[in-house]
Design an enzyme around this catalytic site. Sequence first.
Site, short mmCIF file in Angstrom:
data_model
loop_
_atom_site.label_atom_id
_atom_site.label_comp_id
_atom_site.label_asym_id
_atom_site.label_seq_id
_atom_site.Cartn_x
_atom_site.Cartn_y
_atom_site.Cartn_z
N HIS A 65 0.89 -1.08 -0.03
CA HIS A 65 -0.05 0.09 -0.17
C HIS A 65 0.78 1.11 -0.08
CE1 HIS A 65 -3.68 -2.45 1.17
NE2 HIS A 65 -2.59 -3.04 1.68
N PHE A 66 1.11 2.04 -1.12
CA PHE A 66 2.05 3.12 -1.34
C PHE A 66 1.30 4.42 -1.22
CE2 PHE A 66 5.70 0.71 -3.64
CZ PHE A 66 5.82 0.23 -2.68
N ARG A 67 -0.12 4.44 -0.70
CA ARG A 67 -0.82 5.24 -0.43
C ARG A 67 -1.34 6.49 -1.33
NH1 ARG A 67 -2.98 2.41 3.48
NH2 ARG A 67 -1.63 2.28 5.30
N ASN A 97 -6.72 0.50 -2.62
CA ASN A 97 -7.73 1.29 -1.53
C ASN A 97 -6.93 2.54 -1.26
OD1 ASN A 97 -5.73 -0.64 -0.25
ND2 ASN A 97 -6.67 -0.30 1.85
N HIS A 181 -8.46 -10.37 1.12
CA HIS A 181 -8.10 -10.12 2.50
C HIS A 181 -9.28 -10.87 3.30
CE1 HIS A 181 -7.29 -7.53 5.92
NE2 HIS A 181 -8.20 -8.29 6.52
N HIS A 239 -1.91 -12.93 3.21
CA HIS A 239 -1.50 -12.59 4.61
C HIS A 239 -2.28 -13.72 5.40
CE1 HIS A 239 -5.01 -10.18 4.54
NE2 HIS A 239 -4.19 -8.84 4.24
N ASP A 313 2.84 -6.62 2.77
CA ASP A 313 1.65 -5.96 3.08
C ASP A 313 2.13 -4.62 3.84
OD1 ASP A 313 -0.90 -5.04 3.25
OD2 ASP A 313 -1.30 -6.24 5.24
N HIS A 317 1.73 4.34 8.18
CA HIS A 317 1.20 5.40 8.72
C HIS A 317 2.08 6.30 9.63
CE1 HIS A 317 -2.75 3.23 8.03
NE2 HIS A 317 -2.15 2.10 8.33
#
Length: 448
Positions: A65-67, A97, A181, A239, A313, A317
């Site tokens: 997740h590289f945002r 997402n 997931h 995962h 994964d 944050h």
Amino acid sequence: MITSSVLIKNANIVNEGTIVNGDVYIENGIIREIASQISAKSPNVQVYDAEGKYLLPGVIDDQVHFREPGLTHKATIATESRAAVAGGITSFIEMPNTNPQATTIEKLEEKFDIAEKTSYANYSFMFGGTNDNLEEILKVDPKKVAALKLFLGSSTGNMLVDDPEVLEKIFSSTDLLIAVHCEDEDTIKENTAKYKEEYGDDIPIELHPIIRSEEACYLSSSKAIELAKKTGARLHVFHLSTAKELELFTNKIPLKDKKITAEVCIHHLWFSDQDYKEKGTFIKWNPAVKTAKDRDALFKALLDDRLDVIATDHAPHTKEEKNNVYTKAPSGGPLVQHALPAMLEFYHQDKISLEKIVEKMCHNPAILFEIEKRGYIREGYFADLVLVDLNAPWAVNADNIAYKCGWSPFEGTTFRSRITHTFVNGGLVYKNFKFYDIKNAKRLTFER
């Protein structure tokens, strides 16, 4: 550092179950020759003497997740792909997402456009499924997109796919690999409500694996697998975190023939619920880190091939966000820079061989996603390569953490192995804690 011709000499080449000493010649980003001894073919060849270091195929991380877009205060494709190459990861597959979510072809292609301009590592993105975007799912070109991602628990936005009819229709309608997931949302809500009544928002972090329980994981995973078997869909379960779920997977079939596959992540192999006391919400992940017994069972299943790939994964944050009380602290943490060093630490502990690490982090993701000409050290393949010094200890600290968020769950850990060189498509992008501002990455393509 990009030159048209590169020669890596005196390397211990770890590839396809063997370790042999030799040289690798690269021309225009492609591996042209692998032999015991190769001479420079012209004065313009850039020669790197590996001096007996270990040469691995570049790691392929199938879940990050590289945002970007929308959450760039946490991370960007540029910052996290840069951290990835420092960790020997030369290709990544990113999740949908973000904000906006990649649930339309238009929004998906916008992410590809960003990566084309800013990524240091090769890239692909998963398309996101929702309860109401089947029409868009059917437009996805499987040769150009890694997979379809479905959140069957712990989603953001409207990405929780919880309508059984819709779910069966998606499974029945697409030829895409479906990555899931799996955590049962109703079980988690019920457990959360119970402990919130007792503790308010400040639920002890040690209860995280009780709230996001073994039962929640197994219930969701078993339903997804049952549906895949019913519809014939190609399913990849992300995962795995519990011993119980492992009974759902087999090692009786070669990976290329498996219709149902699974991965394990670094944090579920490294940490256990005993670490919550020291690490707190900084090891709060979904699914949760569980018991040492679960961790040991996952490692055993990795070695016996019930679990097919190792991923990160990676989900950064900020420190401020993670320092919140339980119900407000987000789940996830940064891992791409330290995943391969962590696995090499397990090698030093005699828990896994170098050949098996390469199989699970390089070869198998390429097989599983049918990635074109990557994941191996083979003539004719793209020159995504990593040199590793197995005897060069270094400690993870604030000065050498490359993530935008500036922290790592491994802070304070000393790793015995160091990634010294990372090549992406033949270009040297990283060397001994130094980054070259070169973006030599390409969009991944798939042989489907």
